[in-house]
Write a protein that holds these residues in place. Sequence first.
Motif, PDB file in Angstrom:
ATOM      1  N   ALA A 333      13.926 -70.384  -6.278  1.00  0.00           N
ATOM      2  CA  ALA A 333      14.334 -70.596  -7.670  1.00  0.00           C
ATOM      3  C   ALA A 333      13.187 -71.214  -8.453  1.00  0.00           C
ATOM      4  N   TYR A 334      12.057 -70.521  -8.470  1.00  0.00           N
ATOM      5  CA  TYR A 334      10.884 -71.033  -9.171  1.00  0.00           C
ATOM      6  C   TYR A 334      10.779 -70.482 -10.595  1.00  0.00           C
ATOM      7  N   THR A 335      11.190 -69.263 -10.807  1.00  0.00           N
ATOM      8  CA  THR A 335      11.082 -68.630 -12.127  1.00  0.00           C
ATOM      9  C   THR A 335      12.457 -68.572 -12.777  1.00  0.00           C
ATOM     10  N   PRO A 336      12.506 -68.378 -14.103  1.00  0.00           N
ATOM     11  CA  PRO A 336      13.809 -68.263 -14.784  1.00  0.00           C
ATOM     12  C   PRO A 336      14.684 -67.156 -14.198  1.00  0.00           C
ATOM     13  N   ARG A 337      14.065 -66.028 -13.840  1.00  0.00           N
ATOM     14  CA  ARG A 337      14.857 -64.934 -13.279  1.00  0.00           C
ATOM     15  C   ARG A 337      15.432 -65.329 -11.923  1.00  0.00           C
ATOM     16  N   GLU A 338      14.633 -66.008 -11.096  1.00  0.00           N
ATOM     17  CA  GLU A 338      15.122 -66.455  -9.787  1.00  0.00           C
ATOM     18  C   GLU A 338      16.226 -67.489  -9.949  1.00  0.00           C
ATOM     19  N   GLN A 339      16.086 -68.374 -10.921  1.00  0.00           N
ATOM     20  CA  GLN A 339      17.123 -69.363 -11.172  1.00  0.00           C
ATOM     21  C   GLN A 339      18.423 -68.702 -11.624  1.00  0.00           C
ATOM     22  N   LYS A 340      18.280 -67.643 -12.434  1.00  0.00           N
ATOM     23  CA  LYS A 340      19.460 -66.893 -12.862  1.00  0.00           C
ATOM     24  C   LYS A 340      20.141 -66.234 -11.665  1.00  0.00           C
ATOM     25  N   ALA A 341      19.334 -65.681 -10.742  1.00  0.00           N
ATOM     26  CA  ALA A 341      19.898 -65.034  -9.559  1.00  0.00           C
ATOM     27  C   ALA A 341      20.646 -66.041  -8.694  1.00  0.00           C
ATOM     28  N   VAL A 342      20.085 -67.236  -8.541  1.00  0.00           N
ATOM     29  CA  VAL A 342      20.760 -68.274  -7.759  1.00  0.00           C
ATOM     30  C   VAL A 342      22.082 -68.662  -8.415  1.00  0.00           C
ATOM     31  N   LYS A 343      22.069 -68.794  -9.740  1.00  0.00           N
ATOM     32  CA  LYS A 343      23.295 -69.150 -10.458  1.00  0.00           C
ATOM     33  C   LYS A 343      24.362 -68.080 -10.297  1.00  0.00           C
ATOM     34  N   VAL A 344      23.942 -66.799 -10.416  1.00  0.00           N
ATOM     35  CA  VAL A 344      24.893 -65.697 -10.232  1.00  0.00           C
ATOM     36  C   VAL A 344      25.474 -65.713  -8.825  1.00  0.00           C
ATOM     37  N   ALA A 345      24.613 -65.920  -7.816  1.00  0.00           N
ATOM     38  CA  ALA A 345      25.081 -65.948  -6.435  1.00  0.00           C
ATOM     39  C   ALA A 345      26.050 -67.102  -6.214  1.00  0.00           C
ATOM     40  N   ALA A 346      25.733 -68.263  -6.771  1.00  0.00           N
ATOM     41  CA  ALA A 346      26.597 -69.423  -6.579  1.00  0.00           C
ATOM     42  C   ALA A 346      27.965 -69.227  -7.219  1.00  0.00           C
ATOM     43  N   GLU A 347      27.992 -68.545  -8.351  1.00  0.00           N
ATOM     44  CA  GLU A 347      29.246 -68.366  -9.079  1.00  0.00           C
ATOM     45  C   GLU A 347      30.147 -67.296  -8.473  1.00  0.00           C
ATOM     46  N   THR A 348      29.630 -66.520  -7.538  1.00  0.00           N
ATOM     47  CA  THR A 348      30.459 -65.481  -6.939  1.00  0.00           C
ATOM     48  C   THR A 348      31.314 -66.000  -5.781  1.00  0.00           C
ATOM     49  N   PHE A 349      31.113 -67.246  -5.380  1.00  0.00           N
ATOM     50  CA  PHE A 349      31.857 -67.815  -4.261  1.00  0.00           C
ATOM     51  C   PHE A 349      33.024 -68.671  -4.741  1.00  0.00           C
ATOM     52  N   ARG A 350      34.028 -68.734  -3.904  1.00  0.00           N
ATOM     53  CA  ARG A 350      35.108 -69.691  -4.129  1.00  0.00           C
ATOM     54  C   ARG A 350      34.548 -71.077  -3.806  1.00  0.00           C
ATOM     55  N   PRO A 351      34.485 -71.982  -4.787  1.00  0.00           N
ATOM     56  CA  PRO A 351      33.733 -73.235  -4.601  1.00  0.00           C
ATOM     57  C   PRO A 351      34.294 -74.136  -3.506  1.00  0.00           C
ATOM     58  N   ASN A 352      33.378 -74.904  -2.918  1.00  0.00           N
ATOM     59  CA  ASN A 352      33.726 -75.902  -1.915  1.00  0.00           C
ATOM     60  C   ASN A 352      33.386 -77.268  -2.510  1.00  0.00           C
ATOM     61  N   PRO A 353      34.384 -78.145  -2.643  1.00  0.00           N
ATOM     62  CA  PRO A 353      34.118 -79.459  -3.271  1.00  0.00           C
ATOM     63  C   PRO A 353      33.150 -80.324  -2.474  1.00  0.00           C
ATOM     64  N   ALA A 354      32.869 -79.964  -1.229  1.00  0.00           N
ATOM     65  CA  ALA A 354      32.016 -80.802  -0.390  1.00  0.00           C
ATOM     66  C   ALA A 354      30.535 -80.670  -0.722  1.00  0.00           C
ATOM     67  N   PHE A 355      30.147 -79.585  -1.413  1.00  0.00           N
ATOM     68  CA  PHE A 355      28.727 -79.416  -1.732  1.00  0.00           C
ATOM     69  C   PHE A 355      28.571 -78.461  -2.911  1.00  0.00           C
ATOM     70  N   SER A 356      27.370 -78.447  -3.460  1.00  0.00           N
ATOM     71  CA  SER A 356      27.036 -77.553  -4.574  1.00  0.00           C
ATOM     72  C   SER A 356      26.440 -76.270  -4.020  1.00  0.00           C
TER      73      SER A 356
END
Length: 519
Positions: A333-356
């Motif tokens: 997650a060094y570039t804006p595009r990579e950061q966007k990809a990480v955000k998209v990937a994170a948002e596709t999961f059912r969240p776990n309150p134990a970690f981000s």
Amino acid sequence: MDAENSIFLGASRNPDDTYQQAERLLLRYGNRHGLITGATGTGKTVTLQVLAESFADAGVPVFCADMKGDLSGIAAAGESKDFLHKRSEEVKLENYSFREAPVIFWDLFGEQGHPIRATVSEMGPLLLSRLMDLTEAQEGVLNIAFRIADEEGLLLLDLKDLQALLAYVADNASQFSTRYGNITKPSVGAIQRSLLVLEGQGGDKFFGEPALHISDLMRTTRDGRGYVNVLAADKLMMKPKLYGTFLLWLLSELFEELPEVGDPEKPRLVFFFDEAHLLFDEAPKALLERIEQVVRLIRSKGVGVYFVTQNPLDVPETVLAQLGNRVQHALRAYTPREQKAVKVAAETFRPNPAFSCYDAITTMGTGEALVSVLENKGIPSIVQRTLIRPPSSRIGPLTPQERQAIINTSPVTGVYDRMIDRHSAFEMLQQRAQESARAEERARQQEEEEGTSNRTGWTLPDFGGSSSRTTTKRSKSGGGGYQRQTVTETIVKSVVRTVGTTLGREIVRGILGSLKRGR
């Protein structure tokens, strides 16, 4: 979860950095498709290998593309190494042992496996147009050519069949244009040039017979294990359009041939499409709609499709929504595009309150992944940070000798290895041309014979002119044929033409005068 009806993926991480809870993929949801993503070197290939050999052990045939050659090691038993035993202990993998998976090697070019072929008619005009980068007008001409082939019973099996058909369409463009629409020779010429490029890239080896039988991808061993079909794709990767088109063709063939089975207890076949972005890059809207349709509906045929790629953004959202089982390795997650990809990937999961999820994706080590699979009633599980289990087969490629030994003992040895050239459109059109040429030759000979027989066979004495000859005249009412002159007409015209003396002219006038008086 029931261990007998599920695949053990690894163990989830506790807050104290120990791994306790087993993460399993239920076989009955294996046909709900999946996604494996992560940066290079984070463990995607090993995860793919674990899933492939696990599905095979459960009796499910597998098809996967080997992009770098290292997946071929699945055909050999693994080697005992300290880091593998350490990993098996960390994830509490009981009775860990090494063994190979039953494998059939395939290769579109027939070099590192059994050839895979498809006929031109099976591929169809839509996929061929994408493969050759045709314009909309050129694609329309190609559709017309396929329609003509269907109506005239011309079999399209290999590239020379299609080339012969296009030449036939171009030669008769004015005739076909009145029925199907405008056919221009420049469009036909552009398609023919694209075919030459495709042929140079190995298309002449892919198109032909014997064509692949889908049933040969769904084989099982005598002890009930599924075969892992490994496609050698290291050279194919250099031809991305051919690779993507081939994958879509294979999915389409499965969709059309397999019967509906609903949601079986385990999939009938599982596909892993590595470098999945090659399937979607620069694909026209019509093709993307076709991919989405096949992915959405093929699960009812008992087929699971798992896309393997670096970035979740490589897969269109309409397709991404169909993927229920997900394994996300680390991303940078060094570039804006990579950061966007990480955000998209994170948002596709059912969240776990134990970690981000966002933080986990950027800090996980090699062999770790965020895992979320479908649980009872098809509900996605809460995402877990998981240490993936080690494979039982070899990590790394086979030697060429090992690969060849497996090819020689394969259950499809001798079935596809030799190309067959059947009587098809090329031979049919060639035969038509020869018959047409023979018919024209017979017609020409007949005209010559009729011309010879129309001669009178006798001559009048020469009245001072050159050698006399029999003449004929064109009949206006006879459809363009020739009508023989009567004897009287021949005599009179000969006299008028050849007699130049005054006596001759008087004789003629006397004859004509007597005829008038007789009337």
